[in-house]
Enzyme design. Structure first.
Site, short mmCIF file in Angstrom:
data_model
loop_
_atom_site.label_atom_id
_atom_site.label_comp_id
_atom_site.label_asym_id
_atom_site.label_seq_id
_atom_site.Cartn_x
_atom_site.Cartn_y
_atom_site.Cartn_z
N ARG A 165 -9.45 -3.88 37.62
CA ARG A 165 -8.35 -4.64 38.22
C ARG A 165 -7.53 -5.24 37.08
NH1 ARG A 165 -7.94 -7.22 43.26
NH2 ARG A 165 -5.95 -8.31 43.41
N GLY A 181 -15.36 -10.74 45.70
CA GLY A 181 -15.96 -10.85 44.38
C GLY A 181 -17.41 -11.30 44.40
N ARG A 212 -3.01 -18.35 26.13
CA ARG A 212 -3.00 -19.54 26.98
C ARG A 212 -4.40 -20.15 27.07
NH1 ARG A 212 0.07 -21.62 31.20
NH2 ARG A 212 -1.07 -22.61 32.92
N TYR A 237 -9.15 -14.88 36.13
CA TYR A 237 -10.58 -15.07 35.98
C TYR A 237 -11.01 -14.77 34.53
CZ TYR A 237 -10.77 -15.52 41.07
OH TYR A 237 -10.59 -15.95 42.36
N GLN A 261 -16.81 -5.51 44.11
CA GLN A 261 -16.04 -6.15 43.04
C GLN A 261 -16.96 -7.08 42.25
OE1 GLN A 261 -13.13 -9.60 43.19
NE2 GLN A 261 -11.68 -7.88 43.06
#
Length: 284
Positions: free
Chosen positions: A232, A75, A193, A184, A118
């Site tokens: 993703r 990432g 949440r 993320y 990514q």
């Protein structure tokens, strides 16, 4: 014979098309259907004063020799607030793009394989005091309570993803993967949440999924038609108040319509009590 070919030969009936080329939406062609998923190698920040990425390039060049069709890097943050830790790698300037040319040139010199960067915004998982999130709610595995993004900052973040994708293409990457899984920032916007907003980016699922859809749309508009855009997608969050299966399907359809080339799937937030992540990287 490549590693991928040796693997396919062990189970030819199970994967009859694994070694066949595939033309993706937009025209990019992969030499086979083997995708090497993202992993953090510890090489993304580079070495020395110039932050040389030669070791990262060598790592992916060796995997290209193994016969894989498409590889995804660890990432890289689209802006400073999205860094996983202080001084972690970003793709936010032309100098970042120039450094990454080392990686793409080493991979493409091998020939055959393509490589995607990514783009990962850590959100409340950032181990740094400038962490941001949809709402000011600290992660159970985090060090800092994140700042809640304003609506203008959400819009700016979308622009940063698009700019990072354009820089990745400038650096010679064949595509990007937008990290929308593993808890993320994008995942944090998707679920109640972590998203307690009452504006246009929270509340209903249509609002909560606006961020990933708008990011994919903006990235698609910032790069060429044949540039690979992977999203993703979290298939199973493994945390309370995560996405329902119906929401997962709705989001997948929406990002495809917005311009995603490939949907890559993951499971489990990093804070989930169910272990899903290995921390070791094979040497070589």
């Amino acid at each position: 014979q490549s590693w991928v070919a040796r693997f396919a030969s062990t189970m030819p009936s199970a994967y009859p098309r694994l070694l066949q080329p595939i033309t993706l939406r937009g025209g990019a062609v992969l030499r086979n259907r083997a995708l090497m998923g993202s992993m953090h190698t510890g090489l993304e920040e580079g070495e020395g004063w110039g932050h040389s990425l030669e070791k990262m390039g060598a790592f992916f060049a060796e995997r290209a020799r193994g016969g894989v069709g498409l590889m995804v890097t660890g990432g890289i943050a689209p802006n400073a607030a999205g860094r996983v830790a202080p001084f972690a790698a970003t793709m936010a300037s032309s100098s970042d793009a120039r450094r990454h040319r080392t990686v793409t040139e080493m991979v493409h010199e091998v020939g055959g394989a393509k490589i995607a960067m990514q783009l990962l915004h850590a959100g409340r998982y950032a181990y740094q005091p400038s962490a941001v999130a949809p709402s000011a709610k600290k992660a159970p595995i985090g060090w800092f309570t994140p700042h809640a993004l304003s609506s203008a900052q959400v819009e700016a973040t979308i622009g940063d993803f698009a700019a990072a994708a354009a820089l990745a293409q400038e650096a010679g990457y064949d595509g990007v993967e937008v990290m929308g899984s593993e808890g993320y920032l994008i995942n944090q916007f998707l679920v109640t949440r972590t998203n307690h907003r009452s504006d246009a980016w929270g509340g209903s699922f249509a609002n909560r999924m606006r961020l990933p859809v708008e990011i994919v749309r903006a990235v698609r508009g910032a790069v060429s038609a044949d540039f690979i855009l992977i999203f993703r997608l979290s298939m199973l969050d493994l945390v309370r108040d995560g996405s329902s299966w119906e929401e997962v399907v709705e989001l997948a359809q929406a990002v495809e319509e917005a311009g995603a080339t490939i949907i890559n799937t993951g499971i489990g937030w990093h804070e989930a009590r169910v272990p899903t992540i290995a921390t070791s990287v094979p040497r070589g």
